[in-house]
Every structure is written in C-alpha cells, then in structure tokens.
Design a protein around this motif. Structure first.
Motif, PDB file in Angstrom:
ATOM      1  N   GLU A 108      -2.417   2.785 -25.173  1.00 19.71           N
ATOM      2  CA  GLU A 108      -3.149   1.730 -24.478  1.00 19.71           C
ATOM      3  C   GLU A 108      -4.510   2.293 -24.101  1.00 19.71           C
ATOM      4  O   GLU A 108      -4.599   3.389 -23.545  1.00 19.71           O
ATOM      5  N   GLU A 115     -11.059  -4.578 -19.543  1.00 20.55           N
ATOM      6  CA  GLU A 115     -10.503  -4.883 -20.860  1.00 20.55           C
ATOM      7  C   GLU A 115      -9.480  -3.819 -21.253  1.00 20.55           C
ATOM      8  O   GLU A 115      -9.636  -2.643 -20.932  1.00 20.55           O
ATOM      9  N   SER A 116      -8.424  -4.230 -21.952  1.00 23.67           N
ATOM     10  CA  SER A 116      -7.462  -3.256 -22.482  1.00 23.67           C
ATOM     11  C   SER A 116      -6.987  -3.721 -23.842  1.00 23.67           C
ATOM     12  O   SER A 116      -6.980  -4.912 -24.147  1.00 23.67           O
ATOM     13  N   TYR A 117      -6.599  -2.756 -24.661  1.00 20.26           N
ATOM     14  CA  TYR A 117      -6.159  -3.028 -26.022  1.00 20.26           C
ATOM     15  C   TYR A 117      -5.374  -1.832 -26.529  1.00 20.26           C
ATOM     16  O   TYR A 117      -5.403  -0.754 -25.939  1.00 20.26           O
ATOM     17  N   SER A 118      -4.674  -2.030 -27.639  1.00 22.68           N
ATOM     18  CA  SER A 118      -3.885  -0.960 -28.248  1.00 22.68           C
ATOM     19  C   SER A 118      -4.705  -0.245 -29.310  1.00 22.68           C
ATOM     20  O   SER A 118      -5.543  -0.851 -29.972  1.00 22.68           O
ATOM     21  N   VAL A 145     -11.040  -0.779 -33.631  1.00 23.79           N
ATOM     22  CA  VAL A 145     -10.776  -0.231 -32.297  1.00 23.79           C
ATOM     23  C   VAL A 145     -11.737   0.917 -31.990  1.00 23.79           C
ATOM     24  O   VAL A 145     -12.271   0.995 -30.884  1.00 23.79           O
TER      25      VAL A 145
END
Length: 154
Positions: A108, A115-118, A145
């Motif tokens: 993560e 903001e967060s994302y994989s 990413v």
C-alpha cells in the motif's frame, strides 16, 4: 536486518536477507530514515528498473541503473511525501547455486495528501557469496504507479 549467523543455511540466509530487503521500504518510511534502504545491499549494488517503459517514462536510457547513493537520494524524496505499508511478499523462489531470489510483492502506498493505492512488483535479487547482502536488484514495476509516485514526490 538479515542475520548472518554461521548456523544458518544459505537458503535461510537468502530468505532472511530477501525479507529484510523488502521490509526496508516500509521501515525507512516509518522511521523517516532513507539510509535503511541500503542496509541489506552491497556498497556497489545496482538497481535496474523494468520494463523498458519505466526508465523511458523519466527520459532515462533503457539500460539505466541506480547506484546505492542515487537510490537512497530518490528514496529520501519519496518518503517525504509517501509511506509504504503492508508490503507483502509472495511467490518466493530461491536458487542457492545461482545465489538469487525471485518474488512478487504488493504494498500500500499512502501519499501525505491522503491518496492511497496499491503497488505490485516482481523482483529478482542477486546475492553475495554468503547470501547476506544483495549485490544486484532487478525490479519489474507497474509503470503507471511508479510515475504516480514520482509525480507525488516531485
């Protein structure tokens, strides 16, 4: 940090070093200490980003690699605005004869802006003779990413 106990088998040492290598991303961010990123690598370790579209996205040659100093500087910029959490390793394969490990990971990424994302990646690590240090890293990245992370850290 990976243990280099003489009683550890080479396979166990490579596994411990691999796990410590991956955890350095999370630990370095948590402790706001970019030097942690290099604790499990040799002084002359190189880091290579694949596929070719990743270095090209940053106007770098496709055969570009980071040295330890350059990677630590880049990581220092990242951890000012990004935090890496729950970095999970899967599919670990260790080749003791070749002194290599390959695995996938998912983490993560949390930006300080909320903001967060994989981030999913595949890795190949090359080790020194006793498996206690990584001497070469090949990181197969999700280009979108990586670009998002770079834009956040810019």
């Amino acid at each position: 940090m990976a243990s280099s106990s003489p009683s550890m088998s080479l396979r166990e040492r490579i596994k411990a070093t691999t796990r410590a290598f991956l955890s350095a991303f999370e630990e370095g961010a948590t402790h706001n200490d970019p030097s942690i990123i290099n604790r499990d690598v040799t002084a002359d370790c190189t880091r290579h980003l694949l596929p070719a579209s990743v270095p090209q996205a940053f106007s770098l040659p496709v055969d570009f690699s980071f040295g330890t100093t350059e990677f630590q500087e880049a990581f220092a910029k990242d951890i000012k605005v990004l935090e890496f959490r729950n970095n999970i390793m899967a599919n670990l394969v260790i080749d003791t004869e070749a002194r290599r490990a390959a695995f996938t990971s998912i983490a993560e990424v949390h930006a300080k802006n909320g903001e967060s994302y994989s981030c999913e990646q595949a890795w190949v690590l090359y080790f020194n003779e006793d498996g206690s240090k990584v001497k070469k890293v090949i990181e197969f990245c999700d280009k979108d990413v990586i670009v998002k992370m770079a834009n956040t850290a810019a």
